[in-house]
Write a protein that holds these residues in place. Structure first.
Motif, PDB file in Angstrom:
ATOM      1  N   THR A 256       0.842  -1.196   0.000  1.00  0.00           N
ATOM      2  CA  THR A 256       0.000   0.000   0.000  1.00  0.00           C
ATOM      3  C   THR A 256       0.886   1.257   0.000  1.00  0.00           C
ATOM      4  OG1 THR A 256      -1.588  -1.205   1.357  1.00  0.00           O
ATOM      5  CG2 THR A 256      -1.875   1.185   1.201  1.00  0.00           C
ATOM      6  N   PRO A 257       0.573   2.275  -0.811  1.00  0.00           N
ATOM      7  CA  PRO A 257       1.349   3.512  -0.751  1.00  0.00           C
ATOM      8  C   PRO A 257       1.378   4.084   0.667  1.00  0.00           C
ATOM      9  CG  PRO A 257      -0.077   3.534  -2.665  1.00  0.00           C
ATOM     10  CD  PRO A 257      -0.473   2.332  -1.854  1.00  0.00           C
ATOM     11  N   LEU A 258       2.563   4.447   1.115  1.00  0.00           N
ATOM     12  CA  LEU A 258       2.776   4.992   2.453  1.00  0.00           C
ATOM     13  C   LEU A 258       3.396   6.368   2.315  1.00  0.00           C
ATOM     14  CD1 LEU A 258       3.128   4.710   5.621  1.00  0.00           C
ATOM     15  CD2 LEU A 258       5.371   3.694   5.105  1.00  0.00           C
ATOM     16  N   ARG A 259       2.859   7.348   3.041  1.00  0.00           N
ATOM     17  CA  ARG A 259       3.394   8.706   3.028  1.00  0.00           C
ATOM     18  C   ARG A 259       3.428   9.254   4.453  1.00  0.00           C
ATOM     19  NH1 ARG A 259       4.269   6.746  -1.081  1.00  0.00           N
ATOM     20  NH2 ARG A 259       3.805   7.453  -3.211  1.00  0.00           N
ATOM     21  N   LEU A 260       4.303  10.235   4.676  1.00  0.00           N
ATOM     22  CA  LEU A 260       4.391  10.908   5.969  1.00  0.00           C
ATOM     23  C   LEU A 260       3.729  12.272   5.879  1.00  0.00           C
ATOM     24  CD1 LEU A 260       8.103  10.148   6.990  1.00  0.00           C
ATOM     25  CD2 LEU A 260       6.051   8.783   7.414  1.00  0.00           C
ATOM     26  N   TYR A 261       3.131  12.707   6.986  1.00  0.00           N
ATOM     27  CA  TYR A 261       2.546  14.050   7.011  1.00  0.00           C
ATOM     28  C   TYR A 261       3.163  14.863   8.141  1.00  0.00           C
ATOM     29  CZ  TYR A 261      -0.541  12.368  10.813  1.00  0.00           C
ATOM     30  OH  TYR A 261      -1.041  11.856  11.990  1.00  0.00           O
ATOM     31  N   ALA A 262       3.273  16.156   7.899  1.00  0.00           N
ATOM     32  CA  ALA A 262       3.856  17.070   8.875  1.00  0.00           C
ATOM     33  C   ALA A 262       2.864  17.329   9.999  1.00  0.00           C
ATOM     34  CB  ALA A 262       4.240  18.381   8.186  1.00  0.00           C
ATOM     35  N   PRO A 263       3.348  17.763  11.168  1.00  0.00           N
ATOM     36  CA  PRO A 263       2.450  18.024  12.296  1.00  0.00           C
ATOM     37  C   PRO A 263       1.293  18.947  11.928  1.00  0.00           C
ATOM     38  CG  PRO A 263       4.733  18.167  13.007  1.00  0.00           C
ATOM     39  CD  PRO A 263       4.760  18.015  11.510  1.00  0.00           C
ATOM     40  N   GLY A 264       0.075  18.506  12.247  1.00  0.00           N
ATOM     41  CA  GLY A 264      -1.108  19.310  11.995  1.00  0.00           C
ATOM     42  C   GLY A 264      -1.540  19.389  10.555  1.00  0.00           C
ATOM     43  N   ARG A 265      -0.936  18.589   9.667  1.00  0.00           N
ATOM     44  CA  ARG A 265      -1.224  18.735   8.235  1.00  0.00           C
ATOM     45  C   ARG A 265      -1.741  17.444   7.612  1.00  0.00           C
ATOM     46  NH1 ARG A 265       2.984  21.478   4.600  1.00  0.00           N
ATOM     47  NH2 ARG A 265       1.047  21.675   3.387  1.00  0.00           N
ATOM     48  N   VAL A 266      -2.387  16.616   8.394  1.00  0.00           N
ATOM     49  CA  VAL A 266      -2.871  15.348   7.849  1.00  0.00           C
ATOM     50  C   VAL A 266      -3.898  15.565   6.743  1.00  0.00           C
ATOM     51  CG1 VAL A 266      -4.603  15.108   9.676  1.00  0.00           C
ATOM     52  CG2 VAL A 266      -3.837  13.100   8.411  1.00  0.00           C
ATOM     53  N   LEU A 267      -4.791  16.544   6.906  1.00  0.00           N
ATOM     54  CA  LEU A 267      -5.806  16.788   5.879  1.00  0.00           C
ATOM     55  C   LEU A 267      -5.177  17.377   4.624  1.00  0.00           C
ATOM     56  CD1 LEU A 267      -8.753  18.118   8.071  1.00  0.00           C
ATOM     57  CD2 LEU A 267      -8.282  15.788   7.285  1.00  0.00           C
ATOM     58  N   ASP A 268      -4.186  18.258   4.814  1.00  0.00           N
ATOM     59  CA  ASP A 268      -3.488  18.805   3.658  1.00  0.00           C
ATOM     60  C   ASP A 268      -2.812  17.702   2.854  1.00  0.00           C
ATOM     61  OD1 ASP A 268      -4.232  21.276   4.538  1.00  0.00           O
ATOM     62  OD2 ASP A 268      -2.295  21.759   5.444  1.00  0.00           O
ATOM     63  N   ALA A 269      -2.371  16.658   3.558  1.00  0.00           N
ATOM     64  CA  ALA A 269      -1.649  15.583   2.892  1.00  0.00           C
ATOM     65  C   ALA A 269      -2.496  14.907   1.823  1.00  0.00           C
ATOM     66  CB  ALA A 269      -1.188  14.550   3.918  1.00  0.00           C
ATOM     67  N   LEU A 270      -3.780  14.884   2.024  1.00  0.00           N
ATOM     68  CA  LEU A 270      -4.647  14.195   1.074  1.00  0.00           C
ATOM     69  C   LEU A 270      -4.675  14.881  -0.283  1.00  0.00           C
ATOM     70  CD1 LEU A 270      -7.570  13.272   3.444  1.00  0.00           C
ATOM     71  CD2 LEU A 270      -5.830  11.764   2.506  1.00  0.00           C
ATOM     72  N   THR A 271      -4.496  16.184  -0.307  1.00  0.00           N
ATOM     73  CA  THR A 271      -4.467  16.893  -1.584  1.00  0.00           C
ATOM     74  C   THR A 271      -3.052  16.949  -2.155  1.00  0.00           C
ATOM     75  OG1 THR A 271      -4.218  18.996  -0.410  1.00  0.00           O
ATOM     76  CG2 THR A 271      -6.456  18.316  -0.994  1.00  0.00           C
ATOM     77  N   GLU A 272      -2.036  16.727  -1.303  1.00  0.00           N
ATOM     78  CA  GLU A 272      -0.649  16.794  -1.755  1.00  0.00           C
ATOM     79  C   GLU A 272      -0.202  15.521  -2.446  1.00  0.00           C
ATOM     80  OE1 GLU A 272       1.807  17.751   1.536  1.00  0.00           O
ATOM     81  OE2 GLU A 272       0.795  19.645   1.975  1.00  0.00           O
ATOM     82  N   PHE A 273      -0.806  14.385  -2.059  1.00  0.00           N
ATOM     83  CA  PHE A 273      -0.338  13.110  -2.584  1.00  0.00           C
ATOM     84  C   PHE A 273      -1.247  12.639  -3.710  1.00  0.00           C
ATOM     85  CE2 PHE A 273       1.166  12.716   1.970  1.00  0.00           C
ATOM     86  CZ  PHE A 273       2.450  13.149   1.653  1.00  0.00           C
ATOM     87  N   PRO A 274      -0.756  12.550  -4.921  1.00  0.00           N
ATOM     88  CA  PRO A 274      -1.602  12.210  -6.069  1.00  0.00           C
ATOM     89  C   PRO A 274      -2.134  10.782  -6.050  1.00  0.00           C
ATOM     90  CG  PRO A 274       0.713  12.261  -6.707  1.00  0.00           C
ATOM     91  CD  PRO A 274       0.640  12.813  -5.319  1.00  0.00           C
ATOM     92  N   ASP A 275      -1.533   9.891  -5.244  1.00  0.00           N
ATOM     93  CA  ASP A 275      -2.003   8.510  -5.228  1.00  0.00           C
ATOM     94  C   ASP A 275      -3.157   8.300  -4.244  1.00  0.00           C
ATOM     95  OD1 ASP A 275      -0.493   8.885  -3.003  1.00  0.00           O
ATOM     96  OD2 ASP A 275       0.965   7.324  -3.422  1.00  0.00           O
ATOM     97  N   THR A 276      -3.631   9.387  -3.636  1.00  0.00           N
ATOM     98  CA  THR A 276      -4.770   9.291  -2.732  1.00  0.00           C
ATOM     99  C   THR A 276      -6.029   8.914  -3.507  1.00  0.00           C
ATOM    100  OG1 THR A 276      -3.840  10.986  -1.307  1.00  0.00           O
ATOM    101  CG2 THR A 276      -6.183  10.529  -1.072  1.00  0.00           C
TER     102      THR A 276
END
Length: 367
Positions: A256-276
């Motif tokens: 499964t694709p695995l990515r890290l997110y910065a503190p407080g930015r979990v929701l932002d991560a969903l738009t940053e990672f194209p494989d979401t």
């Protein structure tokens, strides 16, 4: 040869005897250490070592770690590791003796100039060899019974998530009747050993971070351990850095694709990672609030608590990654570990796991 497990009605001594004989016969034995389960083979048997590479799908130039039993003799009230290493290491620097006295048996691997009889199959053709003495009682019992060195990389397909239970090994190699598996319960440490290069005799170099940190090695052994970037400085001759286990850019990776997110930015991560896509597993610190109802409108979440203590995080990291990988999520998000030496080991594993993760992770593993 069928697996040997603690679930069988066998006394532990008989279980260990059967596994030691399997090693003598050139078979592979998966056994528990305090870090992860290892796939063991007789370190003096080239054909058995080749079975390790073939079974794991591991590149033959990727060096292995030799596991040795603790000594039976004491030296001035301390374990005498010199006779144990005589077969493997050409020289044993003073810093190495100090580190062994402080941390062996335990999750610390030391890299030495190899002895003349060490097989090239173990070292990947290098003039160095990596050695450690594991702390797990079953591993020690097996090594003492076998009375020889055992190479034991993690008991999983190369590049994938390391196993921390016998069940993980059975799942990974289902149908392989030639692999003997000793069930010793869950691994306590949960990530691979710290690796320190002492082969120069000049300065100790950290090659792979783990739960034993440079700060702890200085405090308990009086040995300063330098980072790889300090292998060359204005006052020291250049020092070549040996290749060691777990040093490839892609490793420890879930499908499964695995990515890290910065503190407080979990929701932002969903738009940053194209494989979401739509189903996302989010690891959150157990000390923080839940995402609650503020989740991303296009995604279905499940939250998984992870410990904010570095040792507990390490202990559960691979278990969590394996469980989530088996659940069929489209994306796994993990929080970036905090700064500090105590987090370097899990940060290293997560970064390599991210790089290798995804459906094509088997292709990344050759990086």
């Amino acid at each position: 040869m069928s697996g040997v497990t603690a679930g069988e009605a066998l006394p532990q001594s008989l279980m260990i005897n059967k596994a030691a004989q399997a090693l003598r016969d050139g078979c592979l034995v998966a056994f528990p250490t305090e870090t992860v389960y290892g796939m063991g083979a007789d370190a003096s048997n080239p054909s058995a070592i080749q079975k390790v590479f073939t079974t794991k799908g591991r590149p033959s130039n990727h060096p292995l770690i030799v596991h040795v039993a603790s000594p039976k003799e004491l030296r001035q009230g301390q374990d005498d590791w010199v006779p144990v290493l005589a077969r493997w290491a050409r020289d044993i620097p003073e810093d190495a003796l100090k580190l062994m006295d402080a941390f062996w048996p335990g999750p610390l691997t030391l890299v030495f100039k190899k002895g003349k009889d060490v097989l090239n199959e173990i070292t990947g053709g290098q003039d160095t060899v990596a050695v450690r003495s594991p702390a797990h009682p079953i591993a020690q019992a097996l090594l003492h019974q076998f009375q020889g060195g055992v190479v034991a990389p993690s008991a999983n397909r190369f590049g994938k998530v390391s196993p921390t239970s016998a069940a993980d090994v059975r799942t990974e190699f289902e149908g392989n009747s030639d692999l003997v598996i000793i069930d010793g319960g869950d691994c306590e440490v949960g990530i691979e050993s710290t690796i320190v290069d002492v082969s120069s005799g000049d300065r100790a170099l950290l090659l792979r971070p783990g739960v034993i940190t440079p700060k702890e090695m200085l405090a308990k052994a009086g040995v300063r351990v330098y980072g790889p970037e300090e292998a060359v400085d204005a006052h020291a001759k250049p020092q070549s850095i040996p290749r060691v286990s777990g040093s490839l850019k892609a490793h420890y990776a879930p499908t499964t694709p695995l990515r890290l997110y910065a503190p407080g930015r979990v929701l932002d991560a969903l738009t940053e990672f194209p494989d979401t896509k739509s189903r996302v597993a989010v690891a959150v610190w157990d000390s923080e609030f839940s995402l609650g109802d503020d989740g991303h409108p296009s995604a279905q979440f499940v939250e998984v608590g992870v410990p904010s203590d570095s040792s507990a995080f390490a202990s559960r990291l691979y278990r969590t990654l394996r469980d989530l990988d088996e659940q069929g999520w489209d994306l796994i998000l993990f929080p970036e570990p905090p700064t500090g030496e105590e987090w370097d080991g899990v940060r290293d594993r997560l970064q390599r796991a991210c790089f290798g993760s995804g459906p094509s992770s088997s292709n990344h593993a050759s990086n």
